[in-house]
Write a protein that holds these residues in place. Structure first.
Motif, PDB file in Angstrom:
ATOM      1  N   ASN A 161     -60.080 -61.503  94.976  1.00 41.26           N
ATOM      2  CA  ASN A 161     -59.234 -61.003  93.746  1.00 41.26           C
ATOM      3  C   ASN A 161     -60.212 -60.124  92.846  1.00 41.26           C
ATOM      4  OD1 ASN A 161     -56.508 -61.184  94.153  1.00 41.26           O
ATOM      5  ND2 ASN A 161     -56.632 -63.489  93.626  1.00 41.26           N
ATOM      6  N   ILE A 162     -59.662 -59.323  92.072  1.00 34.61           N
ATOM      7  CA  ILE A 162     -60.229 -58.253  91.237  1.00 34.61           C
ATOM      8  C   ILE A 162     -59.514 -58.287  89.955  1.00 34.61           C
ATOM      9  CG2 ILE A 162     -61.390 -56.132  90.373  1.00 34.61           C
ATOM     10  CD1 ILE A 162     -62.662 -57.337  92.921  1.00 34.61           C
ATOM     11  N   ALA A 163     -60.005 -58.436  88.805  1.00 35.86           N
ATOM     12  CA  ALA A 163     -59.510 -58.425  87.431  1.00 35.86           C
ATOM     13  C   ALA A 163     -60.407 -57.173  86.639  1.00 35.86           C
ATOM     14  CB  ALA A 163     -59.656 -59.775  86.597  1.00 35.86           C
ATOM     15  N   ARG A 164     -59.642 -56.547  85.737  1.00 28.81           N
ATOM     16  CA  ARG A 164     -60.459 -55.539  85.052  1.00 28.81           C
ATOM     17  C   ARG A 164     -60.659 -55.975  83.600  1.00 28.81           C
ATOM     18  NH1 ARG A 164     -57.712 -51.303  81.655  1.00 28.81           N
ATOM     19  NH2 ARG A 164     -59.336 -49.646  81.020  1.00 28.81           N
ATOM     20  N   MET A 165     -61.659 -56.438  83.044  1.00 34.71           N
ATOM     21  CA  MET A 165     -61.946 -56.783  81.684  1.00 34.71           C
ATOM     22  C   MET A 165     -61.991 -55.665  80.758  1.00 34.71           C
ATOM     23  SD  MET A 165     -64.618 -60.015  82.491  1.00 34.71           S
ATOM     24  CE  MET A 165     -65.790 -58.818  83.026  1.00 34.71           C
ATOM     25  N   VAL A 166     -61.526 -55.934  79.312  1.00 31.16           N
ATOM     26  CA  VAL A 166     -61.441 -54.844  78.503  1.00 31.16           C
ATOM     27  C   VAL A 166     -61.812 -55.608  77.145  1.00 31.16           C
ATOM     28  CG1 VAL A 166     -59.562 -53.451  79.558  1.00 31.16           C
ATOM     29  CG2 VAL A 166     -58.944 -55.331  77.877  1.00 31.16           C
ATOM     30  N   ASP A 167     -62.312 -54.802  76.037  1.00 31.63           N
ATOM     31  CA  ASP A 167     -62.547 -55.333  74.897  1.00 31.63           C
ATOM     32  C   ASP A 167     -61.294 -55.454  74.087  1.00 31.63           C
ATOM     33  OD1 ASP A 167     -62.264 -52.758  74.089  1.00 31.63           O
ATOM     34  OD2 ASP A 167     -64.299 -52.141  73.806  1.00 31.63           O
TER      35      ASP A 167
END
Length: 203
Positions: A161-167
């Motif tokens: 599974n992949i998740a996109r991390m943001v600030d």
């Protein structure tokens, strides 16, 4: 008369001794078989752990792929809710609050690749050496193996599974990959699972 009685008693003793030896040998044989089963289960676990490490290392070596770049890569999420994961500099509660990020689905002994629709990578077939299938956009044409040979006719499976991390401003800071490995334990048929989290920072 006493000589015949003495011989008969000796035969009974021999029979009893033989029975005792047989019982001891059966106990030893059972112990050996149980040890072989234990060893096979331990080998299966070690092999699954090794595959998990190798797959995590494979993801770490991949070039970074930013969302919107159009680069073919496995480093894109297959679930919209995982496109904007906010993490602080010290912790990331998302991974604690969303156990589905580590969910492989509902594999069974008869259908071990019955997996979740959220997965980016998942086994394409139940035969050893089968490549992964990729769900979503920008999938590479060449994909790694997701089904491995185990022991006692059992196989080991991998999904990602992949998740996109943001600030705080919504800017992409990295990608998180959940590498999930599972198998059905020889002799017990119990489903065994392990997961490794790989963080790739955007540079």
């Amino acid at each position: 008369m006493s000589r015949l009685n003495s011989k008969g008693f000796t035969l009974i003793e021999l029979l009893i001794a033989t029975i005792i030896v047989l019982v001891v040998m059966l106990g030893l044989l059972k112990g050996i078989l149980e040890y072989e089963k234990f060893t096979t289960r331990a080998k299966m676990k070690d092999r699954a752990t090794e595959i998990s490490r190798q797959f995590a290392s494979y993801i770490e070596t991949l070039p970074y792929a930013s969302d919107g770049s159009g680069i073919t890569s496995i480093l894109y999420t297959n679930k919209s809710e995982w496109n904007n994961v906010q993490c602080s500099s010290t912790s990331c509660v998302f991974f604690e609050q969303h156990p589905e990020f580590y969910d492989i689905g509902s594999p069974t002994l008869s259908n071990p690749i019955n997996v979740s629709s959220n997965l980016r990578l998942y086994p394409s077939a139940n035969n050893a050496g089968a490549q992964c299938s990729c769900k979503g956009g920008n999938c590479p044409t060449t994909l790694p193996v997701c089904t491995y040979e185990g022991f006692s006719g059992r196989r080991i499976y991998v999904a990602v599974n992949i998740a996109r991390m943001v600030d705080d401003y919504g800017r992409e800071t990295g990608k998180a990959a959940s590498v999930m490995v599972w198998y059905f334990e020889p002799f017990t048929d119990e489903l065994k699972k392990m997961a490794t989290l790989v963080i790739k920072e955007k540079k």
